[in-house]
Every structure is written in structure tokens, then in C-alpha cells.
Design a protein around this motif. Structure first.
Motif, mmCIF file in Angstrom:
data_model
loop_
_atom_site.group_PDB
_atom_site.id
_atom_site.type_symbol
_atom_site.label_atom_id
_atom_site.label_comp_id
_atom_site.label_asym_id
_atom_site.label_seq_id
_atom_site.Cartn_x
_atom_site.Cartn_y
_atom_site.Cartn_z
ATOM 1 N N LEU A 168 0.823 -1.196 0.000
ATOM 2 C CA LEU A 168 0.000 0.000 0.000
ATOM 3 C C LEU A 168 0.864 1.254 0.000
ATOM 4 C CD1 LEU A 168 -2.689 -0.955 2.673
ATOM 5 C CD2 LEU A 168 -2.944 -1.033 0.178
ATOM 6 N N ALA A 169 0.319 2.304 -0.591
ATOM 7 C CA ALA A 169 0.965 3.605 -0.499
ATOM 8 C C ALA A 169 0.630 4.223 0.847
ATOM 9 C CB ALA A 169 0.482 4.509 -1.624
ATOM 10 N N VAL A 170 1.594 4.920 1.437
ATOM 11 C CA VAL A 170 1.351 5.672 2.669
ATOM 12 C C VAL A 170 1.783 7.115 2.419
ATOM 13 C CG1 VAL A 170 1.477 3.771 4.316
ATOM 14 C CG2 VAL A 170 3.592 4.848 3.549
ATOM 15 N N LEU A 171 0.972 8.058 2.894
ATOM 16 C CA LEU A 171 1.259 9.465 2.675
ATOM 17 C C LEU A 171 0.704 10.297 3.810
ATOM 18 C CD1 LEU A 171 -1.251 10.680 -0.048
ATOM 19 C CD2 LEU A 171 -1.068 8.290 0.574
ATOM 20 N N PRO A 172 1.257 11.488 4.000
ATOM 21 C CA PRO A 172 0.746 12.326 5.088
ATOM 22 C C PRO A 172 -0.742 12.628 4.888
ATOM 23 C CG PRO A 172 2.838 13.171 4.256
ATOM 24 C CD PRO A 172 2.400 12.105 3.296
ATOM 25 N N ALA A 173 -1.477 12.646 5.973
ATOM 26 C CA ALA A 173 -2.920 12.842 5.876
ATOM 27 C C ALA A 173 -3.280 14.183 5.250
ATOM 28 C CB ALA A 173 -3.546 12.720 7.267
ATOM 29 N N HIS A 174 -2.399 15.183 5.364
ATOM 30 C CA HIS A 174 -2.689 16.510 4.823
ATOM 31 C C HIS A 174 -2.222 16.672 3.379
ATOM 32 C CE1 HIS A 174 1.584 17.446 5.268
ATOM 33 N NE2 HIS A 174 1.510 16.957 6.498
ATOM 34 N N HIS A 175 -1.617 15.633 2.809
ATOM 35 C CA HIS A 175 -1.079 15.725 1.446
ATOM 36 C C HIS A 175 -2.228 15.782 0.443
ATOM 37 C CE1 HIS A 175 1.257 14.771 -2.138
ATOM 38 N NE2 HIS A 175 2.350 15.041 -1.424
ATOM 39 N N PRO A 176 -2.108 16.572 -0.629
ATOM 40 C CA PRO A 176 -3.173 16.628 -1.639
ATOM 41 C C PRO A 176 -3.557 15.267 -2.218
ATOM 42 C CG PRO A 176 -1.591 18.399 -1.988
ATOM 43 C CD PRO A 176 -1.028 17.529 -0.915
ATOM 44 N N LEU A 177 -2.590 14.368 -2.352
ATOM 45 C CA LEU A 177 -2.894 13.038 -2.909
ATOM 46 C C LEU A 177 -3.725 12.186 -1.953
ATOM 47 C CD1 LEU A 177 0.537 12.130 -4.568
ATOM 48 C CD2 LEU A 177 -1.597 12.753 -5.736
ATOM 49 N N ARG A 180 -7.299 11.160 -2.924
ATOM 50 C CA ARG A 180 -7.558 10.148 -3.943
ATOM 51 C C ARG A 180 -7.795 8.779 -3.305
ATOM 52 N NH1 ARG A 180 -3.658 11.373 -9.148
ATOM 53 N NH2 ARG A 180 -3.999 13.640 -9.217
ATOM 54 N N ALA A 181 -8.674 7.998 -3.943
ATOM 55 C CA ALA A 181 -8.975 6.661 -3.427
ATOM 56 C C ALA A 181 -7.897 5.662 -3.821
ATOM 57 C CB ALA A 181 -10.335 6.196 -3.939
ATOM 58 N N ARG A 182 -7.185 5.933 -4.901
ATOM 59 C CA ARG A 182 -6.161 5.009 -5.413
ATOM 60 C C ARG A 182 -5.076 5.832 -6.085
ATOM 61 N NH1 ARG A 182 -6.364 -0.469 -6.601
ATOM 62 N NH2 ARG A 182 -8.548 -0.419 -5.924
ATOM 63 N N LEU A 183 -3.832 5.373 -5.930
ATOM 64 C CA LEU A 183 -2.707 6.090 -6.520
ATOM 65 C C LEU A 183 -2.076 5.281 -7.649
ATOM 66 C CD1 LEU A 183 -0.894 7.544 -3.369
ATOM 67 C CD2 LEU A 183 -2.733 8.550 -4.729
ATOM 68 N N SER A 184 -1.485 6.009 -8.589
ATOM 69 C CA SER A 184 -0.732 5.382 -9.678
ATOM 70 C C SER A 184 0.741 5.726 -9.520
ATOM 71 C CB SER A 184 -1.253 5.875 -11.031
ATOM 72 O OG SER A 184 -0.992 7.259 -11.165
ATOM 73 N N LEU A 185 1.576 5.088 -10.306
ATOM 74 C CA LEU A 185 3.005 5.365 -10.239
ATOM 75 C C LEU A 185 3.306 6.814 -10.586
ATOM 76 C CD1 LEU A 185 4.495 2.131 -11.871
ATOM 77 C CD2 LEU A 185 4.597 2.786 -9.473
ATOM 78 N N ASP A 187 1.698 9.384 -9.930
ATOM 79 C CA ASP A 187 1.390 10.312 -8.838
ATOM 80 C C ASP A 187 2.610 10.605 -7.972
ATOM 81 O OD1 ASP A 187 -1.326 10.628 -9.479
ATOM 82 O OD2 ASP A 187 -1.860 8.793 -8.381
ATOM 83 N N PHE A 188 3.578 9.695 -8.001
ATOM 84 C CA PHE A 188 4.760 9.856 -7.160
ATOM 85 C C PHE A 188 5.846 10.697 -7.837
ATOM 86 C CE2 PHE A 188 2.662 6.106 -5.557
ATOM 87 C CZ PHE A 188 2.862 6.159 -4.187
ATOM 88 N N GLY A 189 5.637 11.074 -9.108
ATOM 89 C CA GLY A 189 6.652 11.824 -9.834
ATOM 90 C C GLY A 189 6.977 13.147 -9.163
ATOM 91 N N GLY A 190 8.270 13.402 -8.939
ATOM 92 C CA GLY A 190 8.725 14.637 -8.322
ATOM 93 C C GLY A 190 8.460 14.744 -6.835
ATOM 94 N N GLN A 191 7.906 13.682 -6.225
ATOM 95 C CA GLN A 191 7.575 13.717 -4.806
ATOM 96 C C GLN A 191 8.737 13.166 -3.955
ATOM 97 O OE1 GLN A 191 4.858 14.886 -3.357
ATOM 98 N NE2 GLN A 191 3.566 15.262 -5.159
ATOM 99 N N PRO A 192 8.950 13.759 -2.766
ATOM 100 C CA PRO A 192 9.919 13.131 -1.848
ATOM 101 C C PRO A 192 9.433 11.726 -1.490
ATOM 102 C CG PRO A 192 9.298 15.334 -1.107
ATOM 103 C CD PRO A 192 8.356 14.987 -2.199
ATOM 104 N N PHE A 193 10.322 10.750 -1.618
ATOM 105 C CA PHE A 193 9.944 9.340 -1.400
ATOM 106 C C PHE A 193 10.880 8.746 -0.367
ATOM 107 C CE2 PHE A 193 9.637 4.815 -2.178
ATOM 108 C CZ PHE A 193 8.300 4.624 -2.506
ATOM 109 N N LEU A 237 7.551 14.036 5.804
ATOM 110 C CA LEU A 237 8.822 14.076 5.087
ATOM 111 C C LEU A 237 8.775 13.425 3.717
ATOM 112 C CD1 LEU A 237 11.158 13.294 8.114
ATOM 113 C CD2 LEU A 237 10.793 15.492 6.986
ATOM 114 N N GLY A 238 7.646 12.823 3.360
ATOM 115 C CA GLY A 238 7.558 12.227 2.036
ATOM 116 C C GLY A 238 6.466 11.187 1.945
ATOM 117 N N LEU A 239 6.431 10.499 0.801
ATOM 118 C CA LEU A 239 5.492 9.408 0.552
ATOM 119 C C LEU A 239 6.272 8.105 0.550
ATOM 120 C CD1 LEU A 239 3.616 10.901 -2.568
ATOM 121 C CD2 LEU A 239 3.384 11.535 -0.158
#
Length: 306
Positions: A168-177, A180-185, A187-193, A237-239
Motif C-alpha cells: 500500500l501507499a502511505v502518505l501524510p494525511a494533509h497531502h493533496p494526494l 484520492r482513493a487510489r494512486l498510480s506510479l 502520482d509519485f513523480g517529483g515527490q519526496p519518497f 517528510l515524504g510518501l
């Protein structure tokens, strides 16, 4: 008429002591009592066991022959008692459970909660370990059961596949993503990982998937622990992408978990040592484990509004 247990004890004491007085003392009895019991024993057998000479007893050939069998009997009893004591000590030993750190944190507590309902007095020793440490410990037969993502069992062990679920993807609760109900690859472009360690097999698969999709992430943080990954994500700090057990266990006001539109399976495997005696609590623990895995995943806790 067969000899009674008391008569066997008297006979053995007489053979070892060589006299009625010493035998009576060994049995915490009296000389007249033992003399009467010996006379009754010989009458029942129909032959003499001892010759009386000057107040002492001298064993006959028949007595020596019978004594060999009696000694074998007592040696057998000693073996039974020793085995019973060893089993009692083994029963008192805690169930030794080995689990990868992510599973020790996110899965085993729920299993032990269910297990404790049926076995409230049980002692369990839970040890987190991963990689070669886990393999070596199981190969050395030091644990009763182990939980791992590894499919191939270590030497001297058998494996049982338990479940296969998606990372599963994990991300900060306040993140714009997070909306979304589901993420694609992409969506992670340019994001701190936040990555797992370089030698982690899931890290390699995740990196390969992003490379194949041509998606570039910002890679500055990495750690060996999926729990630490989630803590860093919750800190904003990232996704990241982690196993489903850790993702759901860590989900809360600061972190959300989301499915992906591509599947990276996480395989859960149970390991059993083949040369270690089977602990009586291993089967109940495994039953609690299977029952826990059959429960539907709990919905992530909602973020508190301020």
C-alpha cells in the motif's frame, strides 16, 4: 500370586541393605514388620529368597535372579520420572515466536490478543528479526514458529504460505494526494519518497517499477524499518510504499494508506522447525494467526479535525 509394589520395595531394600535392621531404617519401618512381610512374600512365592545366618540375610540364587529384574523395573521408573520432569519443564517454557519487525509490530499483537482469550496463562516470547538473522535462528531450531515474507524455508524448516496481499501507499494525511482513493506510479513523480534499505527485496522491486514507468522521485531518506518509514511519512517528510500490515497499523490522524493501481504482492509465510519438539501452544497460536488473517481489514482511523 504376584508380588505387590510394597513387597517389591521391601525385597529391594533387603537386597541392598543386606539385613532387616538396615532395610527397615531405609523404609522407615520396623524390623518385626519387615520380617513378617518377608515371610509372607516367600510363602506366596513358594521358595526362599534369603538364608538366615547369624541374624543376617544371605540372598539365594533365586533372589539374585529376581533382583536383576527388580533393578530393571526401578531403572525404568527412573527414566519415566526423568522424562516426566523434562516434559514438565518444557511445558513451562514460553512459546518462542520469531517475526520480522514489521509483522511483530503490526500483526502479532492482534494474534496474541486473540490467542490470550483461549490461553490467558500462556507465556510467549516474541523476538523481532529479519534477513539472515531470522534464517540462521530458524535453521538452528531456536524458535517454535516464525513469521516472514520469505517463501523459501531455511534448512531444517518447513514453510506454509498464509496470505498474499498488495503493498500500500502511505502518505501524510494533509497531502493533496490523500484525497484520492487510489494512486498510480505517476502520482509519485517529483515527490519526496522514503525508501527501504538498498538491500531490501521490496525496495528493489519498487525501484524497478518506477524505473520501468519512467517516473522520477526525490530520494533523500531511507531506512531498514517499515515502521520507521511510516513514522517519517507521518512527520510529513515524504510518501512511500510499505507492506499492508504496517500501513494499516500505522494509519491514523497523521498518515493515510491508499491502494495502488498496480500490484506488488506481499507474501506472508509461516515457518516451523523440523528438529525442535513441537510446543503444545504452537498449534493454538497458529489457529489464532489464521483467524486474525481472515478478519476483514479495519478501516484506517480518520484524521482528527481541529
Amino acid at each position: 500370586m504376584p508380588m505387590t509394589h510394597r513387597q517389591i520395595d521391601v525385597f529391594r531394600a533387603l537386597m541392598q541393605a543386606g539385613g532387616v535392621s538396615a532395610a527397615a531404617q531405609a523404609l522407615n519401618s520396623s524390623q518385626p514388620t519387615l520380617s513378617r512381610e518377608l515371610a509372607r512374600m516367600e510363602q506366596q512365592l513358594g521358595y526362599a529368597l534369603f538364608e538366615r545366618t547369624g541374624g543376617r540375610l544371605r540372598a539365594t540364587a533365586a533372589a539374585h535372579s529376581l533382583f536383576e529384574v527388580v533393578q530393571q523395573h526401578y531403572q525404568g521408573l527412573a527414566a519415566v520420572q526423568s522424562r516426566a520432569l523434562a516434559l514438565a519443564q518444557a511445558e513451562a517454557q514460553p512459546l518462542q515466536v520469531l517475526a520480522q519487525p514489521a509483522l511483530a509490530h503490526a500483526l502479532v499483537p492482534a494474534v496474541l490478543k486473540r490467542f490470550a482469550l483461549e490461553h490467558p496463562e500462556a507465556h510467549v516470547d516474541l523476538t523481532p528479526a529479519e534477513g539472515m538473522s531470522l534464517v540462521e535462528a530458524m535453521a538452528a531450531q531456536r524458535f517454535d514458529v516464525a513469521l516472514t515474507e520469505q517463501v523459501q524455508p531455511p534448512p531444517g524448516c518447513e514453510s506454509e504460505p498464509l496470505s498474499e496481499t498488495a503493498e500500500l501507499a502511505v502518505l501524510p494525511a494533509h497531502h493533496p494526494l490523500a484525497q484520492r482513493a487510489r494512486l498510480s506510479l505517476t502520482d509519485f513523480g517529483g515527490q519526496p519518497f522514503i525508501s527501504l534499505a538498498d538491500d531490501d527485496p521490496y525496495r528493489r522491486q519498487i525501484d524497478a517499477a518506477f524505473a520501468a514507468a519512467g517516473v522520477a522521485r526525490v530520494l533523500r531518506l531511507q531506512t531498514h524499518s517499515a515502521v520507521a518509514v511510516c513514522a517519517l511519512v507521518a512527520a510529513g517528510l515524504g510518501l512511500s510504499i510499505v507492506n499492508p500490515f504496517t500501513a494499516r497499523a500505522c494509519a491514523g490522524p497523521e498518515l493515510v494508506a491508499r491502494p495502488l493501481d498496480w500490484t506488488l504482492p506481499f507474501r506472508l509465510t509461516l515457518l516451523r522447525p523440523l528438529q525442535r519438539p513441537r510446543h503444545r501452544l504452537a498449534a493454538p497460536f497458529e489457529a489464532a494467526l489464521r483467524a486474525t488473517l481472515q478478519e476483514p481489514p479495519q478501516a484506517p482511523r480518520q484524521r482528527r479535525r481541529t
